[in-house]
Design a protein around this motif. Sequence first.
Motif, PDB file in Angstrom:
ATOM      1  N   UNK A  15      82.031  68.045  62.766  1.00 44.30           N
ATOM      2  CA  UNK A  15      82.359  69.433  63.092  1.00 44.30           C
ATOM      3  C   UNK A  15      81.541  69.927  64.285  1.00 44.30           C
ATOM      4  N   UNK A  16      80.310  69.465  64.389  1.00 46.88           N
ATOM      5  CA  UNK A  16      79.497  69.849  65.548  1.00 46.88           C
ATOM      6  C   UNK A  16      80.065  69.261  66.833  1.00 46.88           C
ATOM      7  N   UNK A  17      80.416  67.992  66.796  1.00 52.52           N
ATOM      8  CA  UNK A  17      80.947  67.317  67.986  1.00 52.52           C
ATOM      9  C   UNK A  17      82.232  67.968  68.481  1.00 52.52           C
ATOM     10  N   UNK A  18      83.081  68.390  67.555  1.00 50.87           N
ATOM     11  CA  UNK A  18      84.367  68.979  67.930  1.00 50.87           C
ATOM     12  C   UNK A  18      84.292  70.491  68.094  1.00 50.87           C
ATOM     13  N   UNK A  19      83.108  71.045  67.881  1.00 53.90           N
ATOM     14  CA  UNK A  19      82.888  72.489  68.052  1.00 53.90           C
ATOM     15  C   UNK A  19      83.864  73.304  67.209  1.00 53.90           C
ATOM     16  N   UNK A  20      83.969  72.926  65.934  1.00 53.10           N
ATOM     17  CA  UNK A  20      84.819  73.636  64.980  1.00 53.10           C
ATOM     18  C   UNK A  20      83.916  74.278  63.926  1.00 53.10           C
ATOM     19  N   UNK A  21      84.102  75.562  63.630  1.00 51.97           N
ATOM     20  CA  UNK A  21      83.259  76.218  62.616  1.00 51.97           C
ATOM     21  C   UNK A  21      83.413  75.556  61.246  1.00 51.97           C
ATOM     22  N   UNK A  22      82.317  75.565  60.501  1.00 49.19           N
ATOM     23  CA  UNK A  22      82.293  74.998  59.158  1.00 49.19           C
ATOM     24  C   UNK A  22      81.597  75.989  58.233  1.00 49.19           C
ATOM     25  N   UNK A  26      82.076  65.412  50.551  1.00 51.07           N
ATOM     26  CA  UNK A  26      81.580  64.249  51.296  1.00 51.07           C
ATOM     27  C   UNK A  26      82.018  62.912  50.707  1.00 51.07           C
ATOM     28  N   UNK A  27      82.471  62.926  49.450  1.00 51.53           N
ATOM     29  CA  UNK A  27      82.996  61.706  48.839  1.00 51.53           C
ATOM     30  C   UNK A  27      84.282  61.257  49.518  1.00 51.53           C
ATOM     31  N   UNK A  28      85.000  62.224  50.115  1.00 48.16           N
ATOM     32  CA  UNK A  28      86.308  61.935  50.704  1.00 48.16           C
ATOM     33  C   UNK A  28      86.218  61.870  52.225  1.00 48.16           C
ATOM     34  N   UNK A  29      85.775  62.959  52.856  1.00 49.74           N
ATOM     35  CA  UNK A  29      85.757  63.010  54.324  1.00 49.74           C
ATOM     36  C   UNK A  29      84.412  62.600  54.903  1.00 49.74           C
ATOM     37  N   UNK A  30      83.465  62.223  54.048  1.00 51.45           N
ATOM     38  CA  UNK A  30      82.164  61.792  54.539  1.00 51.45           C
ATOM     39  C   UNK A  30      82.031  60.289  54.720  1.00 51.45           C
ATOM     40  N   UNK A  31      83.057  59.530  54.326  1.00 47.98           N
ATOM     41  CA  UNK A  31      83.069  58.089  54.592  1.00 47.98           C
ATOM     42  C   UNK A  31      83.585  57.861  56.015  1.00 47.98           C
ATOM     43  N   UNK A  32      83.374  56.689  56.602  1.00 47.98           N
ATOM     44  CA  UNK A  32      83.885  56.467  57.962  1.00 47.98           C
ATOM     45  C   UNK A  32      85.386  56.696  58.088  1.00 47.98           C
ATOM     46  N   UNK A  33      86.180  56.178  57.126  1.00 52.56           N
ATOM     47  CA  UNK A  33      87.626  56.388  57.229  1.00 52.56           C
ATOM     48  C   UNK A  33      87.982  57.845  56.965  1.00 52.56           C
ATOM     49  N   UNK A  34      87.260  58.502  56.070  1.00 54.21           N
ATOM     50  CA  UNK A  34      87.508  59.907  55.808  1.00 54.21           C
ATOM     51  C   UNK A  34      87.173  60.775  57.012  1.00 54.21           C
ATOM     52  N   UNK A  35      86.073  60.449  57.682  1.00 58.28           N
ATOM     53  CA  UNK A  35      85.693  61.204  58.879  1.00 58.28           C
ATOM     54  C   UNK A  35      86.703  61.005  59.999  1.00 58.28           C
ATOM     55  N   UNK A  36      87.249  59.799  60.110  1.00 56.56           N
ATOM     56  CA  UNK A  36      88.269  59.541  61.129  1.00 56.56           C
ATOM     57  C   UNK A  36      89.509  60.405  60.876  1.00 56.56           C
ATOM     58  N   UNK A  37      89.905  60.514  59.596  1.00 60.91           N
ATOM     59  CA  UNK A  37      91.039  61.366  59.240  1.00 60.91           C
ATOM     60  C   UNK A  37      90.719  62.826  59.524  1.00 60.91           C
ATOM     61  N   UNK A  38      89.504  63.238  59.191  1.00 66.99           N
ATOM     62  CA  UNK A  38      89.081  64.623  59.433  1.00 66.99           C
ATOM     63  C   UNK A  38      89.104  64.936  60.918  1.00 66.99           C
ATOM     64  N   UNK A  39      88.647  64.006  61.725  1.00 69.47           N
ATOM     65  CA  UNK A  39      88.634  64.198  63.182  1.00 69.47           C
ATOM     66  C   UNK A  39      90.055  64.387  63.724  1.00 69.47           C
ATOM     67  N   UNK A  40      90.987  63.580  63.239  1.00 74.78           N
ATOM     68  CA  UNK A  40      92.377  63.703  63.706  1.00 74.78           C
ATOM     69  C   UNK A  40      92.969  65.059  63.317  1.00 74.78           C
ATOM     70  N   UNK A  41      92.651  65.515  62.107  1.00 77.69           N
ATOM     71  CA  UNK A  41      93.146  66.822  61.657  1.00 77.69           C
ATOM     72  C   UNK A  41      92.642  67.929  62.569  1.00 77.69           C
ATOM     73  N   UNK A  42      91.346  67.934  62.841  1.00 76.60           N
ATOM     74  CA  UNK A  42      90.765  69.002  63.659  1.00 76.60           C
ATOM     75  C   UNK A  42      91.329  68.986  65.079  1.00 76.60           C
ATOM     76  N   UNK A  43      91.484  67.805  65.648  1.00 74.33           N
ATOM     77  CA  UNK A  43      92.029  67.715  67.003  1.00 74.33           C
ATOM     78  C   UNK A  43      93.462  68.229  67.059  1.00 74.33           C
ATOM     79  N   UNK A  44      94.254  67.920  66.028  1.00 76.37           N
ATOM     80  CA  UNK A  44      95.636  68.401  65.992  1.00 76.37           C
ATOM     81  C   UNK A  44      95.690  69.916  65.836  1.00 76.37           C
TER      82      UNK A  44
END
Length: 323
Positions: A106-113, A283-301
């Motif tokens: 979230x910091x890298x993509x500058x999205x509020x959390x 963090x059990x879901x979006x805190x894993x590497x694959x979960x973070x990758x999915x989270x990143x795609x969501x935020x970018x979209x």
Amino acid sequence: MVRNARRCSLAAAFTLLLVVQVSQKSAFAQEGTDWVTKFPREPVHDSAWPGGKKVAVSFALFVEEFGFGQGPVLRPDLAARNPDLVNEAFRQYAIGWGNLRVGRVFKELDVPLSIVLNAAFPVAHPSIWKEFRAAQPGAPIIAHGMNNSNDILPLGRGLAEQRAYIRRTLDLIASTTGARPTGWSSPSVYSNGDTMQAMAAEGIVYNIDQMDSDFISRLKTPDGALVLLPYPTVTVDMGQFLARMKSPAEVEALWLDYVGELAAEARAEPGREATTVVIGLHPFVVGTPDGAAAMRRVLLRLKQDAAIWLTDTEAILKEVARK
């Protein structure tokens, strides 16, 4: 011809009746008496969010403490083991690695959390909390009770005990983080009318236990009003991941469809009121590497959609206060 005209007339009347019934049900969810607490509840009307945006989206990360041998179970078939190394590792990875990874994304993509915090977490994991907070220094903290296993809300034991529990939670968070929360999320979304009245009496001004609407509403308790921010059941990643066995990529698709449809509805009906969704992250879901990758795609979209306002819960509250 006459018979056909009658049929058309009856069909039109039936359609009108359905529209009225649907409208009444929709209004009931927002106006009148709250179906759980029995307190008065009224809609908060918003025609648009800042910049003319129509859908407010706040991602809320649940930073939780469970204790050894307690908490979410990935492998129920192994839960009877002692020690249960697999499920304990599942929990510890989320606490020590997952929270930090989500904070960085979230910091890298500058999205509020927004941070939904068990009061016991900074005490149990001071170094992890310090590193996480450094990545998210301005994120609002929503109180989430003491922990998520054996120190939760004392339901059924009266208003005074619930007030004492909420006060104890807020005091501990204030002492360890320097911030006294004005938002509340009940552990495991398990609360009642006493909880709502108790949190209002202890200075809480908003809550994310509301799971039945796309629109913000206001609950009027005997000890003050609470703003209810929509926190839909189906968008919570943990339930989709553990109960329904959805992968992070499948949760990604669900989020994009859910928020995207709200935006599409707003474009189709420009005069409709603005909607809000608080999406629970774990963090059990979006805190894993694959979960973070999915989270990143969501935020970018979502950042590419002009109708969507990516924000935090307190920014939403400030806009509500202006209405």
